[in-house]
Design an enzyme around this catalytic site. Sequence first.
Site, PDB file in Angstrom:
ATOM      1  N   ASP A  60      -6.712  76.218  77.841  1.00 29.17           N
ATOM      2  CA  ASP A  60      -7.778  76.946  77.138  1.00 29.17           C
ATOM      3  C   ASP A  60      -7.728  76.618  75.641  1.00 29.17           C
ATOM      4  O   ASP A  60      -7.440  77.466  74.811  1.00 29.17           O
ATOM      5  CB  ASP A  60      -7.569  78.445  77.405  1.00 29.17           C
ATOM      6  CG  ASP A  60      -8.735  79.291  76.961  1.00 29.17           C
ATOM      7  OD1 ASP A  60      -9.746  78.733  76.509  1.00 29.17           O
ATOM      8  OD2 ASP A  60      -8.611  80.527  77.063  1.00 29.17           O
TER       9      ASP A  60
ATOM     10  N   LYS B 289     -10.115  75.549  73.480  1.00 24.70           N
ATOM     11  CA  LYS B 289     -11.269  75.933  72.636  1.00 24.70           C
ATOM     12  C   LYS B 289     -11.477  74.946  71.490  1.00 24.70           C
ATOM     13  O   LYS B 289     -11.450  75.305  70.302  1.00 24.70           O
ATOM     14  CB  LYS B 289     -11.130  77.355  72.117  1.00 24.70           C
ATOM     15  CG  LYS B 289     -11.118  78.390  73.242  1.00 24.70           C
ATOM     16  CD  LYS B 289     -11.240  79.809  72.740  1.00 24.70           C
ATOM     17  CE  LYS B 289     -11.357  80.818  73.858  1.00 24.70           C
ATOM     18  NZ  LYS B 289     -10.121  80.997  74.650  1.00 24.70           N
TER      19      LYS B 289
END
Length: 281
Positions: free
Chosen positions: A92, A94
């Site tokens: 994750d 981002k």
Amino acid sequence: DRHRLSFHSRANLPGTSPFQAQLCSLIEKKQSALCLAADVDTSAELLQVAEELGDVIVILKTHADAVEDWSKETADALLEISKRKDFLIFEDRKFADIGSTVQKQYIAGPFKIATWAHLTTVHIFPGPAIVRALEEAANKLRNAEMETTNGPSMERGILLLAQMSSEGSLVTGECTSSCIEAARKHPDFVTGLIGQSNLRGPQDNFLIMTPGVQLPPDGQIDDSKMGDGLGQQYRTPRKVVLEEGCDIIIVGRGILSAQDRVQQAEKYRLSAWTAYQERIA
Ligand code: 6AU
């Protein structure tokens, strides 16, 4: 509308990418639309939850930069468990920078995310070139793997952040529609969107993965005010899957803080699966 179709049917739709089809089939096979947010502090804990919960989940989500002793060995061991227990790995990260920078962050640096993560998250706010840049990097890696080994080591895709679960999120409006547009333009690389509702049009095949999910404490039915005091907002698996039409639930503390994590993960799996079956019935 496609959210009324089973994952099995969606896997076989003409516009579905091979990776999306693989994920849909895996969900059907394991009867699980559960992604574990494995937010733990050490490599040992990470590998332990992967072993413990690997059978119940389809995806294990990491924050490698929050694991104090992350190393190549951690990634190798996680990959081995993911193959044995049949789940995908999702870092994750981002990403949110210019194309040239995110290429390096994806392929190189201390984490070499692309070498072990099947999926990673990307913000669209630097503009759509971020998607093209990461896809190009993934393709380069794939070609290199084809030349040196017998074939590509893994499928790779991204999830665009189309909506966030946190209070006051600015990931709305134009950001949301740009993510949908990019998903349509790059169907082979944008596996899905991180979102809070069914953002698919009638022709869209991408998956919706939803964080901010928790079951209310035993005996409590009202889920309208659940949060973590730091902006996170929670809704139940049933609400996001049945009412909102999301595909995969992402759950961290709801499972990790339980005494019996296996039993708790099974509760979330069943809750989302029952809601899905009701949705397609
Ligand atoms: O279930 P929790 O609240 O313990 O954990 C939720 C997990 C965390 C967040 O980094 C992540 O989901 N997340 C994301 C993702 C997946 O990108 C987006 C978002 O809008 N909200 C959110 O919580 O690891």
